[in-house]
Design a protein around this motif. Sequence first.
Motif, PDB file in Angstrom:
ATOM      1  N   ILE A 178      19.710 -28.589   7.358  1.00 35.95           N
ATOM      2  CA  ILE A 178      20.822 -27.941   8.064  1.00 35.95           C
ATOM      3  C   ILE A 178      22.038 -27.840   7.142  1.00 35.95           C
ATOM      4  O   ILE A 178      22.686 -26.787   7.048  1.00 35.95           O
ATOM      5  CB  ILE A 178      21.163 -28.733   9.340  1.00 35.95           C
ATOM      6  CG1 ILE A 178      19.998 -28.673  10.325  1.00 35.95           C
ATOM      7  CG2 ILE A 178      22.451 -28.182   9.971  1.00 35.95           C
ATOM      8  CD1 ILE A 178      20.183 -29.547  11.545  1.00 35.95           C
ATOM      9  N   LEU A 179      22.337 -28.944   6.437  1.00 31.47           N
ATOM     10  CA  LEU A 179      23.492 -28.928   5.540  1.00 31.47           C
ATOM     11  C   LEU A 179      23.278 -27.959   4.394  1.00 31.47           C
ATOM     12  O   LEU A 179      24.204 -27.244   3.995  1.00 31.47           O
ATOM     13  CB  LEU A 179      23.746 -30.339   4.994  1.00 31.47           C
ATOM     14  CG  LEU A 179      24.961 -30.467   4.062  1.00 31.47           C
ATOM     15  CD1 LEU A 179      26.247 -30.107   4.798  1.00 31.47           C
ATOM     16  CD2 LEU A 179      25.044 -31.874   3.470  1.00 31.47           C
ATOM     17  N   GLU A 217      21.606 -25.171   4.364  1.00 31.49           N
ATOM     18  CA  GLU A 217      21.831 -23.804   4.838  1.00 31.49           C
ATOM     19  C   GLU A 217      23.325 -23.509   4.938  1.00 31.49           C
ATOM     20  O   GLU A 217      23.788 -22.430   4.547  1.00 31.49           O
ATOM     21  CB  GLU A 217      21.157 -23.623   6.197  1.00 31.49           C
ATOM     22  CG  GLU A 217      21.324 -22.221   6.777  1.00 31.49           C
ATOM     23  CD  GLU A 217      20.630 -22.065   8.119  1.00 31.49           C
ATOM     24  OE1 GLU A 217      20.836 -21.030   8.768  1.00 31.49           O
ATOM     25  OE2 GLU A 217      19.888 -22.989   8.514  1.00 31.49           O
ATOM     26  N   ARG A 218      24.086 -24.480   5.432  1.00 32.17           N
ATOM     27  CA  ARG A 218      25.513 -24.257   5.604  1.00 32.17           C
ATOM     28  C   ARG A 218      26.245 -24.251   4.261  1.00 32.17           C
ATOM     29  O   ARG A 218      27.153 -23.438   4.044  1.00 32.17           O
ATOM     30  CB  ARG A 218      26.096 -25.323   6.535  1.00 32.17           C
ATOM     31  CG  ARG A 218      25.535 -25.184   7.947  1.00 32.17           C
ATOM     32  CD  ARG A 218      26.061 -26.230   8.890  1.00 32.17           C
ATOM     33  NE  ARG A 218      25.512 -26.017  10.234  1.00 32.17           N
ATOM     34  CZ  ARG A 218      25.765 -26.795  11.274  1.00 32.17           C
ATOM     35  NH1 ARG A 218      26.566 -27.848  11.133  1.00 32.17           N
ATOM     36  NH2 ARG A 218      25.225 -26.521  12.445  1.00 32.17           N
ATOM     37  N   GLY A 261      25.811 -20.963   2.502  1.00 33.60           N
ATOM     38  CA  GLY A 261      26.756 -19.952   2.958  1.00 33.60           C
ATOM     39  C   GLY A 261      28.139 -20.154   2.357  1.00 33.60           C
ATOM     40  O   GLY A 261      28.803 -19.187   1.955  1.00 33.60           O
ATOM     41  N   MET A 262      28.582 -21.410   2.290  1.00 31.14           N
ATOM     42  CA  MET A 262      29.877 -21.714   1.674  1.00 31.14           C
ATOM     43  C   MET A 262      29.876 -21.332   0.196  1.00 31.14           C
ATOM     44  O   MET A 262      30.850 -20.777  -0.320  1.00 31.14           O
ATOM     45  CB  MET A 262      30.204 -23.195   1.846  1.00 31.14           C
ATOM     46  CG  MET A 262      30.427 -23.622   3.280  1.00 31.14           C
ATOM     47  SD  MET A 262      30.496 -25.428   3.461  1.00 31.14           S
ATOM     48  CE  MET A 262      31.965 -25.812   2.513  1.00 31.14           C
TER      49      MET A 262
END
Length: 284
Positions: free
Chosen positions: A66-67, A69-70, A73-74
């Motif tokens: 999950i991290l 993927e985030r 994006g960042m």
Amino acid sequence: MADPNWDDLQLFHVVAELGGLSAAAQRTGLSAPTIGRRMLALERTLGRALFLRSQRGYRLAHDGEILFERVSGMQAVADDIAAWHSDAFAMPWVSIAVDSWLSGFAADHVAGIKGAEDGFRICLAAAGPSLALAFREADVAVLAARPDSGNLAVRRAGTMAYAVYRRRGGADEALPWVSMGTGAAISPSDRWVFENHESAITTWTEDRHLLVRLIAAGAGQGVLPVHIGDSDPALERVGGMIDALGHPLFIIAHDDDRHRPEVRTVIERLATLIKANSGLLSGE
């Protein structure tokens, strides 16, 4: 709970992408033990297990996926910002504000201000009456009046003269007057017609450059800088120069910025340009 550090999140992204500390160490130049300690610290900061560690490397745990993927994006946003910054600021730039009567002259002679090989860019604008050089609204200005305050460096450069003009080849009888409107009159030359011939004004404008066109169109006679009036084949001078309107020109820069190489270059070139065209500007 403390927020995660962006540097640690970027390092996490590298470890997750490469699947281990050794490969991440080769890419980042950090040692594998240092990277391992920072990943443990990141897990403690987040309160989540990010990796499944084994002899074969670092595999992402559920929260790690999950991290990842985030953070991906960042990272994409950060890369876009870096590319945008690189494109926009590849070269320094110099903003130049020029008295509006001189703005066309400066544009016509832009090659004398910035050459094709110069490692800087310029922004050229007409100086409005509210220009605040002390607050760096422009890096360099060419103005008709010396500023009376601010941490500014001022250099005198040439003079500007004014005369009355009418349409070339027009009738010799007395003409009405074309004037700047009182709301837009910011200089003695703008005010001269309505201060001396108010009753004979039949046309006025709020735009200096429209004043030139109105006179050339035969709307009447009006006051113009001689470098504009003498250069326009559609116009002819009526009488001599108006001595009371002549004034010096000043090249002005903020004292803290004038030593920047690109600003210093622009100042010197503006001074050279004005000197080379002194006869045109002064009407001599």
